[in-house]
Design a protein around this motif. Structure first.
Motif, PDB file in Angstrom:
ATOM      1  N   THR A 249       0.833  -1.207   0.000  1.00 29.30           N
ATOM      2  CA  THR A 249       0.000   0.000   0.000  1.00 29.30           C
ATOM      3  C   THR A 249       0.863   1.250   0.000  1.00 29.30           C
ATOM      4  O   THR A 249       0.585   2.218  -0.721  1.00 29.30           O
ATOM      5  N   LEU A 250       1.926   1.221   0.791  1.00 24.58           N
ATOM      6  CA  LEU A 250       2.789   2.399   0.865  1.00 24.58           C
ATOM      7  C   LEU A 250       3.432   2.695  -0.490  1.00 24.58           C
ATOM      8  O   LEU A 250       3.489   3.855  -0.920  1.00 24.58           O
ATOM      9  N   ARG A 251       3.876   1.669  -1.184  1.00 32.28           N
ATOM     10  CA  ARG A 251       4.490   1.883  -2.496  1.00 32.28           C
ATOM     11  C   ARG A 251       3.468   2.386  -3.520  1.00 32.28           C
ATOM     12  O   ARG A 251       3.798   3.198  -4.389  1.00 32.28           O
ATOM     13  N   ALA A 252       2.222   1.915  -3.406  1.00 38.43           N
ATOM     14  CA  ALA A 252       1.174   2.412  -4.296  1.00 38.43           C
ATOM     15  C   ALA A 252       0.912   3.898  -4.039  1.00 38.43           C
ATOM     16  O   ALA A 252       0.729   4.681  -4.986  1.00 38.43           O
ATOM     17  N   MET A 253       0.907   4.290  -2.768  1.00 32.38           N
ATOM     18  CA  MET A 253       0.724   5.701  -2.427  1.00 32.38           C
ATOM     19  C   MET A 253       1.884   6.535  -2.951  1.00 32.38           C
ATOM     20  O   MET A 253       1.691   7.638  -3.480  1.00 32.38           O
ATOM     21  N   ALA A 254       3.101   6.028  -2.802  1.00 27.82           N
ATOM     22  CA  ALA A 254       4.275   6.748  -3.303  1.00 27.82           C
ATOM     23  C   ALA A 254       4.215   6.926  -4.812  1.00 27.82           C
ATOM     24  O   ALA A 254       4.584   7.988  -5.349  1.00 27.82           O
ATOM     25  N   ASP A 255       3.737   5.902  -5.500  1.00 24.57           N
ATOM     26  CA  ASP A 255       3.616   5.983  -6.953  1.00 24.57           C
ATOM     27  C   ASP A 255       2.631   7.078  -7.355  1.00 24.57           C
ATOM     28  O   ASP A 255       2.890   7.847  -8.288  1.00 24.57           O
ATOM     29  N   VAL A 256       1.498   7.163  -6.648  1.00 17.25           N
ATOM     30  CA  VAL A 256       0.507   8.206  -6.928  1.00 17.25           C
ATOM     31  C   VAL A 256       1.107   9.593  -6.737  1.00 17.25           C
ATOM     32  O   VAL A 256       0.847  10.526  -7.516  1.00 17.25           O
ATOM     33  N   ARG A 257       1.922   9.747  -5.709  1.00 19.30           N
ATOM     34  CA  ARG A 257       2.483  11.060  -5.376  1.00 19.30           C
ATOM     35  C   ARG A 257       3.797  11.353  -6.103  1.00 19.30           C
ATOM     36  O   ARG A 257       4.333  12.456  -5.983  1.00 19.30           O
ATOM     37  N   GLY A 258       4.325  10.366  -6.829  1.00 19.13           N
ATOM     38  CA  GLY A 258       5.602  10.562  -7.489  1.00 19.13           C
ATOM     39  C   GLY A 258       6.736  10.744  -6.505  1.00 19.13           C
ATOM     40  O   GLY A 258       7.657  11.525  -6.719  1.00 19.13           O
ATOM     41  N   THR A 259       6.675   9.970  -5.406  1.00 21.80           N
ATOM     42  CA  THR A 259       7.620  10.091  -4.296  1.00 21.80           C
ATOM     43  C   THR A 259       8.390   8.792  -4.123  1.00 21.80           C
ATOM     44  O   THR A 259       7.869   7.707  -4.389  1.00 21.80           O
TER      45      THR A 259
END
Length: 307
Positions: A249-259
């Motif tokens: 989940t954390l990596r999916a969130m990072a992908d959305v934010r470009g982080t």
């Protein structure tokens, strides 16, 4: 690599562990009492992928007692206690006594939050709304008096949840668990300083609204959770969830934010410690507190339940 689905012979088996994170992370909302295996096993599995802190959430009187006892026995686990909004109509005349006992549990040092509380209009009909709202207001009062985070369950009740927080005066630290609003609501929460915790459903194909909220939420107000054993992230939707799956989940969130995922993990770990007022695992000092926040707690403060 073939994508796993909810079908097939392994539909109910535990997903394999993901690649470990490069920075320790925290699961801001999990239900260890509803998962298979021991607490020690769950803590160890999470630690192997970099998830070093678990917030164990109570949702009725018995589970809240268990949460407090479990947090007293495991250094990696902190507890929250509450009556889930769906519990309030079921308790009837016993609601007041149950709320009083939750209030007493909330005073324990290993209990860092009051929740999950809030409103749920999905399963409870109009006849249960008054009891839910009364219970929610009592939990808001507990969180303020006990100087604990307020953990909110909000299902199909956004307007009433926000209204009651305004009417009662929100505690200093408010966490919207399993955030379910849109980007506009995320901007409202940001204006009020409310933390937004995202679960595995942010990875679902039909969760574009949640991804839009992840994109606009301020980095300093983001949290991540499993809500395990529910809401297992893709590609394992339908299989048992557990804290060790936080990296997905954390990596999916990072992908959305470009982080960078490890940068986001570091930020979320600090946010979780600040939201719940504890010192991060392994830290020599206390978690940095935002202006007006209560100081982080230690497990030796006050009276612990027996280990």
């Amino acid at each position: 690599m073939a994508q796993h689905t909810s079908g097939g012979a392994d539909a109910k088996s535990a997903p394999p562990p993901p690649e470990p994170l490069g920075h320790p992370a925290a699961d801001s909302h999990t239900h260890l009492d509803m998962q298979d295996g021991t607490v020690a096993d769950a803590v160890a599995a999470a630690a192997r992928v970099g998830v070093t802190t678990l917030i164990q959430v109570g949702c009725d009187l018995e589970r809240s007692r268990w949460s407090a006892e479990t947090a007293a026995a495991h250094d990696a686990v902190w507890a929250t206690v509450a009556l889930h909004p769906n519990e309030a109509p079921r308790l009837g005349a016993g609601l007041a006594a149950a709320l009083d006992e939750i209030d007493a549990l909330a005073a324990l040092p290993q209990v860092v939050g009051v929740g999950e509380t809030g409103l749920d209009y999905y399963r409870t009909g109009p006849e249960g709304i008054a009891a839910q709202q009364h219970s929610f207001r009592r939990h808001v009062d507990m969180a303020k008096r006990r100087q604990k985070a307020l953990v909110i369950h909000d299902r199909e009740a956004h307007d009433d949840v926000l209204r009651i927080l305004d009417e009662e005066g929100a505690p200093e630290r408010v966490v919207f668990h399993c955030y379910s609003g849109d980007a506009e609501m995320a901007e409202t929460c940001a204006e009020k300083g409310y933390f937004m915790s995202f679960a595995g459903n942010v990875t679902f194909k039909n969760a574009g609204q949640l991804r839009e909220a992840v994109a606009v939420a301020p980095a300093e107000l983001l949290l991540v959770e499993t809500d395990a054993p529910f809401l297992t992230p893709m590609p394992y939707r339908g299989r048992p969830n557990a804290p060790y799956l936080i990296p997905l989940t954390l990596r999916a969130m990072a992908d959305v934010r470009g982080t960078d995922p490890d940068e986001l993990a570091a930020a979320i770990a600090a946010n979780t410690a600040r939201a719940f007022g504890y010192a991060p695992a392994g830290a020599p000092g206390a978690a940095p507190a935002a202006p007006g926040d209560s100081p982080p707690v230690g497990r030796d403060a006050g009276h612990n339940l027996k280990r």
